[in-house]
Design a protein around this motif. Structure first.
Motif, short mmCIF file in Angstrom:
data_model
loop_
_atom_site.label_atom_id
_atom_site.label_comp_id
_atom_site.label_asym_id
_atom_site.label_seq_id
_atom_site.Cartn_x
_atom_site.Cartn_y
_atom_site.Cartn_z
N LEU A 177 0.86 -1.19 0.00
CA LEU A 177 0.00 0.00 0.00
C LEU A 177 0.90 1.24 0.00
CD1 LEU A 177 -2.57 -1.20 2.69
CD2 LEU A 177 -2.72 -1.43 0.20
N LYS A 187 -9.46 -2.69 1.38
CA LYS A 187 -8.45 -3.49 2.09
C LYS A 187 -9.09 -4.70 2.77
CE LYS A 187 -6.56 0.12 4.31
NZ LYS A 187 -5.64 0.88 5.19
N LYS A 191 -8.39 -8.63 1.85
CA LYS A 191 -7.89 -9.53 2.90
C LYS A 191 -8.79 -10.74 3.08
CE LYS A 191 -5.95 -9.41 7.55
NZ LYS A 191 -5.60 -8.56 8.71
N PHE A 198 -0.51 -7.40 3.70
CA PHE A 198 -0.27 -6.00 3.35
C PHE A 198 1.09 -5.53 3.86
CE2 PHE A 198 -5.03 -5.85 3.44
CZ PHE A 198 -5.19 -5.57 2.10
#
Length: 861
Positions: A177, A187, A191, A198
């Motif tokens: 990111l 996000k 995930k 990340f």
């Protein structure tokens, strides 16, 4: 953790380094072990099943500690990274022998899921993409790199769904990111859906190398996200990235687009049932002979073409291979001897290549002249571009052939890597090591003869080196001054001569320095190979392409596929088409082919017929045929005329998305919505049994509305299968809709599927028959048949009639009311009547409670 002031200098150093890598396990080198402390030790001991010990056991708060041997660390690191963790490798960067005080240590590499170069987590035919993501509040910049091959690409995406689709296609395990502007919702989706790890890289310090690699990008957002991705690689890998190729910008709209759901539904690379390759289109197509060809095939499968000229170019190459059987067999044999040139080039640049790797490179390059000759023999203009990029690279073949021993070990620091005859000084060292004992024996014999002392001997120890030893009893026989005294012992004297000194120097130097010289020579060879990385990568691309195309030819010949004709209009005419994967499983003799015919005026095929009869297979068959055609492969049919589609949307099969907390019906509606929002007149839409997850009339209403919307507003070629036979009347209302059905016949009360598509609607539903095939109890089936007959006559389960003219909605409401009353006792029905008569808004809360108590009592009595 304890305060730093309470720790030893070594633990101070450990804590200082750990503070820089808080999201990684720190493998801290101590002697022959990598040690872990505190929380790292507690977690890793559990994950790797290691023995947990402690440092300063007698202290009030002993420090948890565990460790792994340095020579076996790579296996442990692979296990951790495969589970989604990061590992920082901390080494001694000073020689303890020459350092006073604490030896300096530094992290030499951060190993993460997206930066693995080798090991269990890196499959030969899979890319390992590391992805970076940026957001400027209007669009997303996405960049990805495969550190093992050097491939670097970037694109711009318009919404969260597009980001999810790209990340899913890339099967990325780690996303960097590059700012805190990226929405939390995205996000969370990445995930939960993809299980990515990340990382963060918000700082960017452009240098000449980064600017060169991003120089071909036009968009500032793409340059930014790609630059930060390179910065992340530089900071974590701490070594040469010379094999990283110049960034290539691509647009997802330049390829056949399929969203995440469609790729899952069509089972392109993974089976829905098993999660394995078996039973997928990839399983069918993968006849590649090289690892890099296998990776390219997956990329083509993810991104079929939409440019007609490019598709035709691939078709021409497949056709040329089909017409040259013997040449194709020779090509396959040559390709099997080609190792992974892309990853070998990456290992050279990364500095972890060994002698055997270079031998594999040489062996691979030796096949190139033969491959060129084969392709030149069948080339009628189709292979010109490929042949131009297929450089034989004889200079590397000669260099490696002259320098690297055929018996080279895995290690490059322990000798026996370089061939005899490559370096004069190394040859002298080796001769000294091989002949040293003989030289000493000859010198000893010569000195005995010279002095007449028969027990004179030449010996060696590590402290004094080589010496001539004479016992004191024989000293009187030794001529004065011929030897130089070196050491006096109780019973003997030891001497040295200029000749022995020279021999000693040569032998010891050979033993000590030959390994160092070999290592230096190997690094020089590697440096020369490194200069050819660009040429190797270009060659690898050509070999990969030839490998995939020969695989297409093999599959096309084996299963008798035909070359599809690409139509500029909207005509779709596939004669006797087959589902490629099902046909491979069943065999050509058992599979029943079906035609798919949609002229320019036909937009929608409404498919009816029994469950299990092959409707879903028919729909998947079309989608997979389109994908094969637009990849450049031939297709399973007797003949095929096809338009070029820009997108495929599918809803095939029922499934919950439990991770996202969504039911089957919600998933259905979300997938349908994607198609309705994004499909164009050049798209293909496949909807299978929409509406099953809700009430009958809700489902039917939605199905009809969706069909009408596609017909009137979208204009995409659509296959819509349904169990709602009532929808077949739409053919009379929608001019571009056509009914077809799966044939089935009843024989002696049993249902026989014909698995053949026929024009017109199905005459009835066969749900009870399908239940019989599934093996439900006979008593249950008889009762179901009785109920079915009653319902078909417009009656309720208790034989209470419903007028035939009653509307669908009214009959549904009456059914519910009658069923409800039939289940009540007389007292309960009276209570229900009183409840219906009550106006709750005219009652106080106390009156309502009293009335409720009264009614409850009347029922209980």
């Amino acid at each position: 953790m304890p305060q730093k002031t309470k720790n030893t200098p070594m633990m101070e150093q450990y804590l200082s380094i750990k503070d820089q890598y808080r999201d990684a396990f720190l493998f801290y080198r101590l002697g022959d072990f990598y040690e872990l402390f505190y929380d790292d030790a507690l977690k890793v001991a559990q994950l790797l099943e290691l023995t947990l010990t402690s440092r300063n056991k007698n202290a009030e708060d002993p420090i948890p500690m565990c460790g792994v041997p340095y020579h076996a660390a790579s296996n442990y690191i692979d296990i951790l990274v495969e589970q989604g963790y990061k590992v920082a490798i901390c080494e001694q960067v000073e020689d303890p022998k020459t350092t006073k005080g604490m030896v300096k240590r530094e992290v030499i590499q951060l190993v993460t899921p997206g930066t693995l170069m080798e090991g269990k987590g890196v499959s030969a035919k899979d890319n390992n993409f590391l992805t970076a993501l940026a957001f400027n509040k209007t669009q997303y910049g996405l960049s990805y790199v495969d550190l093992t091959t050097g491939e670097l690409c970037s694109t711009l995406l318009q919404d969260e769904e597009s980001v999810l689709n790209e990340a899913s296609s890339l099967q990325t395990k780690e996303i960097v990111l590059t700012s805190n502007e990226i929405p939390e919702s995205l996000k969370e989706t990445l995930k939960t859906r993809l299980g990515v790890v990340f990382s963060s890289q918000e700082e960017y310090e452009p240098n000449a190398e980064f600017q060169f690699l991003t120089s071909g990008l036009v968009s500032d957002l793409e340059k930014e996200v790609t630059g930060k991705l390179l910065q992340y690689l530089s900071l974590t890998q701490k070594r040469s990235l010379d094999h990283i190729q110049k960034a290539q910008s691509y647009e997802v709209d330049h390829y056949l687009k399929m969203d995440h759901y469609s790729k899952v539904n069509l089972e392109l690379k993974e089976s829905i049932r098993t999660g394995k390759k078996h039973g997928t289109l990839l399983w069918l197509l993968d006849e590649t002979k090289t690892a890099m060809g296998g990776r390219l095939l997956k990329q083509w499968l993810d991104r079929p073409l939409i440019q007609q000229s490019e598709i035709i170019k691939r078709q021409d190459q497949v056709a040329s291979l089909l017409q040259a059987f013997f040449e194709r067999e020779d090509l396959k044999e040559a390709l099997t001897k080609v190792y992974d040139l892309e990853r070998l080039a990456g290992r050279v640049a990364f500095g972890n290549v060994n002698g055997r790797d270079l031998l594999q490179l040489k062996s691979s390059l030796e096949q190139i002249p033969a491959i060129r000759t084969i392709l030149q023999g069948i080339d009628q203009g189709e292979w010109t571009e490929t042949l131009e990029g297929m450089e034989p690279m004889t200079d590397l073949v000669e260099l490696i052939g002259q320098s690297i021993s055929e018996e080279a070990p895995l290690s490059i620091t322990e000798g026996n890597v370089i061939k005899d005859g490559f370096n004069e000084q190394l040859d002298k060292y080796r001769e000294a090591m091989r002949n040293g004992k003989q030289w000493i024996a000859e010198l000893e014999a010569k000195e005995r003869k010279k002095t007449g002392i028969k027990n004179l001997k030449v010996g060696y120890n590590r402290v004094f080196g080589y010496y001539i030893e004479i016992t004191k009893a024989n000293l009187a026989n030794l001529e004065e001054g011929i030897y130089e005294r070196k050491q006096t012992l109780t019973n003997a004297e030891r001497f040295i001569t200029p000749e022995l000194k020279e021999l000693e120097k040569l032998i010891l130097e050979a033993e000590e320095q030959s390994v160092d010289l070999e290592y230096e020579l190997f690094l020089n060879v590697r440096k020369e190979v490194k200069k050819a990385i660009d040429r190797l990568q270009r060659l690898a691309k050509m070999i990969s392409k030839a490998d995939v195309l020969q695989g297409f030819a093999v599959v096309s010949e084996r299963y008798q596929y035909v070359r599809p004709q690409l139509s500029d209009g909207k005509e779709l005419n596939i004669v006797e088409g087959r589902h490629p994967v099902v046909e491979k499983v069943l065999g050509a003799q058992e599979y029943i082919p079906n035609s798919i015919q949609m002229d320019k005026e036909t937009l929608i095929l409404l498919i009816t017929g029994p469950n299990m009869s092959g409707k879903s297979t028919y729909m998947r068959q079309l989608a997979l045929t389109v994908i094969l055609a637009q990849m450049g492969c031939f297709v399973p049919a007797e003949s095929a005329v096809m338009p070029i589609f820009d997108r495929i949307f599918t809803r095939i099969g029922a499934s919950d998305d439990l991770i996202a907390g969504q039911s089957t019906f919600m998933v259905e509606m979300m997938e349908a919505n994607q198609a309705l929002l994004h499909a164009t007149p050049n798209s293909l839409v496949l909807f299978d049994e929409l509406g099953r997850g809700t009430a009958t009339y809700d489902g039917m209403a939605l199905a009809q509305a969706i069909i009408e919307y596609i017909h009137q507003h979208v204009g995409a070629k659509t296959l819509f299968s349904t169990h709602y036979h009532e929808l077949t009347v739409l053919q009379d209302e929608l001019s571009q809709l056509k009914n077809i059905h799966v044939g089935a016949v009843e024989k002696d009360g049993d249902l026989v599927f014909l698995h053949k598509m026929m024009e017109g609607p199905a005459d009835k539903s066969y749900g009870v028959h399908v239940a019989k095939i599934a093996g439900l109890p006979e008593e249950l089936l008889k009762r179901a048949d009785t109920i079915l007959q009653a319902l078909e006559k417009g009656k309720t389960l208790q034989n209470q009639g419903i007028p035939k003219e009653t509307s669908v909605a009214e009959s549904s409401e009456q059914d519910q009311q009658l069923s409800l009353f039939n289940d009540f006792t007389e007292e309960e029905s009276d209570v229900l009547a009183q409840l219906k008569a009550i106006n709750v808004l005219d009652m106080t809360p106390l009156d309502a409670l009293n009335k409720l108590y009264e009614l409850k009592q009347s029922v209980q009595e």
